[in-house]
Design a protein around this motif. Structure first.
Motif, PDB file in Angstrom:
ATOM      1  N   TYR A  77       0.809  -1.217   0.000  1.00  0.00           N
ATOM      2  CA  TYR A  77       0.000   0.000   0.000  1.00  0.00           C
ATOM      3  C   TYR A  77       0.848   1.276   0.000  1.00  0.00           C
ATOM      4  O   TYR A  77       0.317   2.382   0.058  1.00  0.00           O
ATOM      5  N   CYS A  78       2.146   1.166  -0.060  1.00  0.00           N
ATOM      6  CA  CYS A  78       3.037   2.302  -0.294  1.00  0.00           C
ATOM      7  C   CYS A  78       4.224   1.815  -1.130  1.00  0.00           C
ATOM      8  O   CYS A  78       4.766   0.751  -0.857  1.00  0.00           O
ATOM      9  N   CYS A  79       4.646   2.577  -2.036  1.00  0.00           N
ATOM     10  CA  CYS A  79       4.165   3.900  -2.408  1.00  0.00           C
ATOM     11  C   CYS A  79       3.862   3.903  -3.904  1.00  0.00           C
ATOM     12  O   CYS A  79       3.730   4.953  -4.518  1.00  0.00           O
ATOM     13  N   GLY A  80       3.804   2.688  -4.447  1.00  0.00           N
ATOM     14  CA  GLY A  80       3.614   2.566  -5.870  1.00  0.00           C
ATOM     15  C   GLY A  80       2.195   2.260  -6.274  1.00  0.00           C
ATOM     16  O   GLY A  80       1.958   1.676  -7.322  1.00  0.00           O
TER      17      GLY A  80
ATOM     18  N   GLY B  36       6.313   3.498  13.411  1.00  0.00           N
ATOM     19  CA  GLY B  36       5.086   3.430  12.633  1.00  0.00           C
ATOM     20  C   GLY B  36       4.300   4.719  12.726  1.00  0.00           C
ATOM     21  O   GLY B  36       4.646   5.657  13.455  1.00  0.00           O
ATOM     22  N   GLY B  37       3.237   4.788  11.969  1.00  0.00           N
ATOM     23  CA  GLY B  37       2.399   5.971  11.955  1.00  0.00           C
ATOM     24  C   GLY B  37       2.564   6.748  10.663  1.00  0.00           C
ATOM     25  O   GLY B  37       3.229   6.319   9.723  1.00  0.00           O
ATOM     26  N   GLU B  38       1.966   7.906  10.621  1.00  0.00           N
ATOM     27  CA  GLU B  38       1.935   8.713   9.410  1.00  0.00           C
ATOM     28  C   GLU B  38       3.274   9.364   9.147  1.00  0.00           C
ATOM     29  O   GLU B  38       3.874   9.977  10.034  1.00  0.00           O
ATOM     30  N   GLY B  39       3.786   9.205   7.917  1.00  0.00           N
ATOM     31  CA  GLY B  39       4.998   9.902   7.525  1.00  0.00           C
ATOM     32  C   GLY B  39       4.722  11.372   7.313  1.00  0.00           C
ATOM     33  O   GLY B  39       3.572  11.812   7.258  1.00  0.00           O
ATOM     34  N   LYS B  40       5.803  12.160   7.169  1.00  0.00           N
ATOM     35  CA  LYS B  40       5.614  13.615   7.111  1.00  0.00           C
ATOM     36  C   LYS B  40       4.905  14.059   5.836  1.00  0.00           C
ATOM     37  O   LYS B  40       4.368  15.170   5.787  1.00  0.00           O
ATOM     38  N   THR B  41       4.888  13.193   4.798  1.00  0.00           N
ATOM     39  CA  THR B  41       4.143  13.553   3.592  1.00  0.00           C
ATOM     40  C   THR B  41       2.647  13.441   3.800  1.00  0.00           C
ATOM     41  O   THR B  41       1.862  14.016   3.042  1.00  0.00           O
ATOM     42  N   GLY B  42       2.228  12.682   4.821  1.00  0.00           N
ATOM     43  CA  GLY B  42       0.809  12.513   5.099  1.00  0.00           C
ATOM     44  C   GLY B  42       0.095  11.573   4.156  1.00  0.00           C
ATOM     45  O   GLY B  42      -1.132  11.441   4.216  1.00  0.00           O
TER      46      GLY B  42
ATOM     47  N   PRO C 160      18.536 -15.223   4.806  1.00  0.00           N
ATOM     48  CA  PRO C 160      19.173 -14.175   5.605  1.00  0.00           C
ATOM     49  C   PRO C 160      18.527 -12.819   5.349  1.00  0.00           C
ATOM     50  O   PRO C 160      18.266 -12.449   4.202  1.00  0.00           O
ATOM     51  N   PHE C 161      18.282 -12.099   6.435  1.00  0.00           N
ATOM     52  CA  PHE C 161      17.588 -10.811   6.344  1.00  0.00           C
ATOM     53  C   PHE C 161      18.201  -9.833   7.333  1.00  0.00           C
ATOM     54  O   PHE C 161      18.476 -10.172   8.485  1.00  0.00           O
ATOM     55  N   ARG C 162      18.418  -8.615   6.864  1.00  0.00           N
ATOM     56  CA  ARG C 162      18.857  -7.526   7.752  1.00  0.00           C
ATOM     57  C   ARG C 162      18.085  -6.272   7.389  1.00  0.00           C
ATOM     58  O   ARG C 162      17.861  -5.987   6.220  1.00  0.00           O
ATOM     59  N   GLN C 163      17.674  -5.519   8.417  1.00  0.00           N
ATOM     60  CA  GLN C 163      17.060  -4.222   8.152  1.00  0.00           C
ATOM     61  C   GLN C 163      17.763  -3.136   8.949  1.00  0.00           C
ATOM     62  O   GLN C 163      18.212  -3.352  10.079  1.00  0.00           O
ATOM     63  N   TYR C 164      17.888  -1.969   8.308  1.00  0.00           N
ATOM     64  CA  TYR C 164      18.405  -0.754   8.936  1.00  0.00           C
ATOM     65  C   TYR C 164      17.258   0.246   9.054  1.00  0.00           C
ATOM     66  O   TYR C 164      16.406   0.335   8.164  1.00  0.00           O
ATOM     67  N   HIS C 165      17.274   1.035  10.132  1.00  0.00           N
ATOM     68  CA  HIS C 165      16.260   2.090  10.242  1.00  0.00           C
ATOM     69  C   HIS C 165      16.772   3.187  11.171  1.00  0.00           C
ATOM     70  O   HIS C 165      17.241   2.909  12.284  1.00  0.00           O
ATOM     71  N   GLY C 166      16.689   4.420  10.705  1.00  0.00           N
ATOM     72  CA  GLY C 166      17.047   5.561  11.533  1.00  0.00           C
ATOM     73  C   GLY C 166      15.933   5.884  12.517  1.00  0.00           C
ATOM     74  O   GLY C 166      14.754   5.936  12.144  1.00  0.00           O
ATOM     75  N   LEU C 167      16.297   6.140  13.754  1.00  0.00           N
ATOM     76  CA  LEU C 167      15.293   6.425  14.777  1.00  0.00           C
ATOM     77  C   LEU C 167      14.765   7.857  14.690  1.00  0.00           C
ATOM     78  O   LEU C 167      13.786   8.192  15.362  1.00  0.00           O
ATOM     79  N   ALA C 168      15.414   8.697  13.863  1.00  0.00           N
ATOM     80  CA  ALA C 168      14.921  10.059  13.644  1.00  0.00           C
ATOM     81  C   ALA C 168      14.249  10.199  12.283  1.00  0.00           C
ATOM     82  O   ALA C 168      14.047  11.321  11.802  1.00  0.00           O
ATOM     83  N   ASP C 169      13.893   9.089  11.679  1.00  0.00           N
ATOM     84  CA  ASP C 169      13.256   9.099  10.357  1.00  0.00           C
ATOM     85  C   ASP C 169      11.816   9.582  10.489  1.00  0.00           C
ATOM     86  O   ASP C 169      10.991   8.935  11.132  1.00  0.00           O
ATOM     87  N   ARG C 170      11.494  10.705   9.845  1.00  0.00           N
ATOM     88  CA  ARG C 170      10.135  11.242   9.879  1.00  0.00           C
ATOM     89  C   ARG C 170       9.340  10.842   8.635  1.00  0.00           C
ATOM     90  O   ARG C 170       8.123  10.918   8.631  1.00  0.00           O
ATOM     91  N   ASN C 171      10.036  10.439   7.580  1.00  0.00           N
ATOM     92  CA  ASN C 171       9.328  10.008   6.369  1.00  0.00           C
ATOM     93  C   ASN C 171       8.673   8.651   6.564  1.00  0.00           C
ATOM     94  O   ASN C 171       7.511   8.450   6.185  1.00  0.00           O
ATOM     95  N   VAL C 172       9.439   7.721   7.124  1.00  0.00           N
ATOM     96  CA  VAL C 172       8.935   6.380   7.436  1.00  0.00           C
ATOM     97  C   VAL C 172       9.316   6.105   8.890  1.00  0.00           C
ATOM     98  O   VAL C 172      10.365   5.533   9.175  1.00  0.00           O
ATOM     99  N   PRO C 173       8.500   6.527   9.844  1.00  0.00           N
ATOM    100  CA  PRO C 173       8.884   6.436  11.254  1.00  0.00           C
ATOM    101  C   PRO C 173       9.119   4.999  11.698  1.00  0.00           C
ATOM    102  O   PRO C 173       8.351   4.094  11.350  1.00  0.00           O
ATOM    103  N   PHE C 174      10.192   4.789  12.452  1.00  0.00           N
ATOM    104  CA  PHE C 174      10.515   3.458  12.953  1.00  0.00           C
ATOM    105  C   PHE C 174       9.366   2.891  13.785  1.00  0.00           C
ATOM    106  O   PHE C 174       9.058   1.691  13.707  1.00  0.00           O
TER     107      PHE C 174
END
Length: 317
Positions: free
Chosen positions: A113-116, A206-212, A190-204
């Motif tokens: 459901y995002c973003c395509g 969850g919830g609405e990103g800054k684009t809305g 094998p799987f690895r994920q990275y995520h920035g804790l200050a990410d506002r576009n895709v919040p770690f």
């Protein structure tokens, strides 16, 4: 030859539409006669889908690193950010940069459901079939071996989906792009994920990103699906810290790791950005593939508990 090949890499940056077609060479496992960046196309559901492919000069077999750009980005931009083609020259792998479908708003991947899926043209894009077919047709042409699926943002979401639904990836690395499915079935990978804790576009969290435009699931939700698929046991992970990055490796049948980054926003955690982070996901994800998938492309599985943790996650230097 290496100096000439590096010149090809630099000249290839930003070439885009002017790239030559990938040639049919008589001995694809031998030294590549004209190393550099090429265009490669496959037909999927009556549409021509495109990718940019960097082939190094040295002999095969060669691993394939399939790098999926974020939404509103493209293959050229992601190549420049990750610097994967420069790594490919040094470490003898094929760097593959597929193009997401272009519609009214941007290039994107149908990761769920995002973003395509913001318009009708994106909703019907069978990107899993595209990526599987791309790898199947490219492998004999470049003497391909192991396949690493890599993606950032919407591309990370697509790497997740491809890893869950596709047949070709041997390992998956996603950055700032959570799984948008409720489950991920199949044999351990094998799987690895990275995520920035200050990410506002895709919040770690969850919830609405800054684009809305999208309400994202928590990153841990998709990670739990990978833990279930990979047969992880209910034990505390090994924890490793590299500057602002903290990585957790869980005891599983296939390596399953999550790396969170304090103060890091919505950016690829390596390549062009490595200096300000102090580690480089572009380098480390290649180590991840080599450590956990032996040549021949079958993911190594381990008995659990006890994942042969040796103190080096490959998550940072």
């Amino acid at each position: 030859m290496r100096a000439a090949a590096m010149a090809v890499v630099v000249a290839g940056l930003g070439m885009g539409c002017g790239l030559p077609e990938l040639p049919d060479v008589a001995q694809p496992c031998g030294e590549w006669p004209e190393p550099g960046t090429y265009k490669f196309t496959v037909e999927v559901d009556g549409r021509t889908r495109k990718a940019e492919v960097y082939v190094p000069p040295t002999a095969g077999p060669r691993d394939l690193v399939v790098a999926l750009h974020g939404g509103s980005s493209n293959a050229d931009s992601f190549r420049a950010v990750t610097r994967l083609d420069q790594h490919a020259l040094r470490e003898n792998f094929v760097a593959v940069f597929p193009q997401g479908r272009k519609a009214l708003l941007w290039r994107a991947w149908n990761a769920g459901y995002c973003c395509g899926n913001l318009d009708e043209q994106h909703r019907d894009a069978n990107d899993v079939a595209f990526l599987d077919k791309l790898v199947k047709e490219l492998t004999p042409r470049v003497c391909g071996d192991r396949v690493l699926a890599v993606g950032f943002s919407n591309g990370g979401m697509m790497a997740n989906r491809w890893g869950c639904e596709g047949s070709e990836p041997d390992a998956i690395v996603a950055a700032a792009g959570p799984l948008l499915r409720s489950a991920c079935e199949g044999e351990p990978r094998p799987f690895r994920q990275y995520h920035g804790l200050a990410d506002r576009n895709v919040p770690f969290a969850g919830g609405e990103g800054k684009t809305g435009l999208t309400n994202f699931p928590p990153a841990i939700q998709g990670f739990e699906s990978w833990k279930e698929r990979n047969g992880c046991v209910d034990e505390d992970p090994e924890v490793f810290t590299f500057g602002p990055m903290t990585c957790e490796r869980y005891p599983c049948k296939a390596s399953t790791e999550q790396c969170t980054i304090q103060g890091w926003s919505h950016a690829w955690p390596g390549g062009r950005n490595a200096a300000r982070l102090g580690s480089d996901a572009t380098t480390d994800m290649l180590d991840f593939l080599h450590q956990h998938v032996p040549p021949g492309g079958t993911a190594a599985t381990t008995e659990v508990p006890g994942d042969d943790i040796d103190g080096d996650t490959g998550a940072g230097r």
